[in-house]
Enzyme design. Structure first.
Site, PDB file in Angstrom:
ATOM      1  N   ASP A 222       0.822  -1.263   0.135  1.00 28.89           N
ATOM      2  CA  ASP A 222      -0.121   0.169   0.096  1.00 28.89           C
ATOM      3  C   ASP A 222       0.926   1.213   0.067  1.00 28.89           C
ATOM      4  O   ASP A 222       1.108   1.761   1.122  1.00 28.89           O
ATOM      5  CB  ASP A 222      -1.075  -0.027   1.311  1.00 28.89           C
ATOM      6  CG  ASP A 222      -2.231   0.870   1.004  1.00 28.89           C
ATOM      7  OD1 ASP A 222      -2.011   1.785  -0.033  1.00 28.89           O
ATOM      8  OD2 ASP A 222      -3.058   0.960   1.746  1.00 28.89           O
ATOM      9  N   MET A 230       0.131   4.646   6.282  1.00 28.48           N
ATOM     10  CA  MET A 230       0.140   4.037   7.729  1.00 28.48           C
ATOM     11  C   MET A 230      -1.400   4.410   8.071  1.00 28.48           C
ATOM     12  O   MET A 230      -1.648   5.040   9.432  1.00 28.48           O
ATOM     13  CB  MET A 230       0.956   4.682   8.780  1.00 28.48           C
ATOM     14  CG  MET A 230       2.479   4.574   8.279  1.00 28.48           C
ATOM     15  SD  MET A 230       3.115   2.975   8.513  1.00 28.48           S
ATOM     16  CE  MET A 230       2.896   2.051   6.796  1.00 28.48           C
ATOM     17  N   HIS A 231      -2.534   3.538   7.832  1.00 30.61           N
ATOM     18  CA  HIS A 231      -3.762   3.970   7.843  1.00 30.61           C
ATOM     19  C   HIS A 231      -3.991   3.635   9.501  1.00 30.61           C
ATOM     20  O   HIS A 231      -4.492   4.760  10.121  1.00 30.61           O
ATOM     21  CB  HIS A 231      -4.536   2.696   7.176  1.00 30.61           C
ATOM     22  CG  HIS A 231      -4.434   2.914   5.847  1.00 30.61           C
ATOM     23  ND1 HIS A 231      -5.135   3.754   4.853  1.00 30.61           N
ATOM     24  CD2 HIS A 231      -3.804   1.970   4.924  1.00 30.61           C
ATOM     25  CE1 HIS A 231      -4.601   3.668   3.818  1.00 30.61           C
ATOM     26  NE2 HIS A 231      -3.957   2.557   3.461  1.00 30.61           N
ATOM     27  N   ASP A 232      -3.770   2.442   9.969  1.00 29.94           N
ATOM     28  CA  ASP A 232      -4.121   2.314  11.381  1.00 29.94           C
ATOM     29  C   ASP A 232      -3.116   3.104  12.453  1.00 29.94           C
ATOM     30  O   ASP A 232      -3.691   3.261  13.598  1.00 29.94           O
ATOM     31  CB  ASP A 232      -3.772   0.787  11.735  1.00 29.94           C
ATOM     32  CG  ASP A 232      -4.654  -0.206  10.948  1.00 29.94           C
ATOM     33  OD1 ASP A 232      -5.639   0.147  10.494  1.00 29.94           O
ATOM     34  OD2 ASP A 232      -4.258  -1.380  10.731  1.00 29.94           O
TER      35      ASP A 232
END
Length: 314
Positions: A222, A230-232
């Site tokens: 991603d 760094m979605h989370d």
């Protein structure tokens, strides 16, 4: 507590949690998502050991979605082992004997009202089960911060974000019907929450553990023009410093139908929209969700890169 499905960005989230003084991490629960439950649980245990926190209990939760098991044939962005192919030692302990929902209920039962924050960075199956089985304990939850959803393009289908698509029935139960104080951090902002090649070089210079973490990120597919997303990590960063994001009130409905719209989060920012009444002329007074709409990217990167190396110094 953190409910997670590690996952490469989940790994950095755990690293950020264990070194942040604002976070008193009492429990990590796991859910099937980025990988099957046995893999996400193994990864959570191993990562906490890697970061020097084997004292934090891990409890395994739901091994599938509430209604339908989500199946896709897309490449796995986290690799077959969930950590970009990087092998780290197994933990010298096992998960708690109780199911994650039972362990979380026990934690809430002993807590003061509105004293527990939950960062949910995987599919919402465990949280939905908690709300259904123990509604009398939800007043102990001060805030639920969710990484999920999109009011624009998705990342697993054209309209759906992965976590909500994996278990849309759970997402609907939590986001639309639970009555919890929720902040929803979706793809509109998490796609901008990146770290780049210079940040990986910093991690590599820190220690051998830092090099392992950098290798994980390097194996994460991603990747956008500004770096690895760094979605989370952003969901936890918004717990640590809520001013990193800007939010707007909205009502959320999740498409639980079969078909191309499944898992889409329908976001209604207009207070006079279709959920202004319950359909019978009675005002709909369900709590609205705080939906993230903007992000201070430089401050996010600084927070992550000032702190994550502290978790990997050994």
């Amino acid at each position: 507590m953190i409910d997670t499905d590690p996952g490469i960005d989940d790994a950095l989230t755990l690293a950020l949690a264990v070194v942040s003084p604002e976070v008193d991490l009492q429990l990590v629960t796991t859910v099937a998502g980025n990988s099957p439950l046995e893999v996400t649980t193994r990864n959570a245990l191993a990562l906490l050991d890697l970061f020097g926190r084997p004292d934090i209990p891990v409890a395994a939760g739901a091994n599938r979605a509430l209604v339908r098991i989500a199946v896709h044939n897309l490449p796995l962005p986290h690799g077959l082992n969930g950590l970009g192919g990087v092998e780290i030692p197994d933990a010298c302990r096992t998960a708690q004997p109780e199911h994650a929902v039972e362990r979380l209920a026990a934690l809430l039962r002993d807590a003061e009202p509105r004293s527990v924050t939950i960062a949910a960075i995987g599919p919402l199956t465990n949280v939905a089960l908690l709300v259904a089985l123990y509604p009398e304990l939800t007043d102990r939850i001060d805030r639920l911060v969710v990484m999920g959803g999109s009011h624009g393009p998705g990342n697993i289908t054209p309209v759906a974000e992965f976590n909500t698509w994996t278990d849309p029935e759970a997402a609907q139960r939590v986001l639309a019907d639970s009555g919890l104080d929720i902040t929803l951090v979706g793809l509109e902002v998490t796609r901008r929450a990146t770290i780049d090649e210079a940040d990986l070089a910093t991690l590599r210079r820190t220690s051998a553990r830092g090099a392992q973490l950098a290798d994980m990120v390097n194996g994460y597919s991603d990747h956008g023009p500004d770096g690895w997303r760094m979605h989370d990590v952003l969901a936890l960063a918004a717990v640590i410093d809520p001013t990193l994001i800007q939010t707007l009130d909205a009502r959320i409905e999740v498409d639980t139908r079969l078909g191309p719209g499944r898992g889409q989060t329908l976001t209604f920012f207009d207070a006079l929209g279709p959920y202004a009444t319950d359909g019978g002329g009675v005002a709909d007074d369900r709590p609205r969700v705080q939906v993230a709409v903007d992000l201070d990217v430089p401050r996010f990167r600084k927070l992550v890169m000032d702190r994550v190396p502290q978790a990997i110094l050994a």
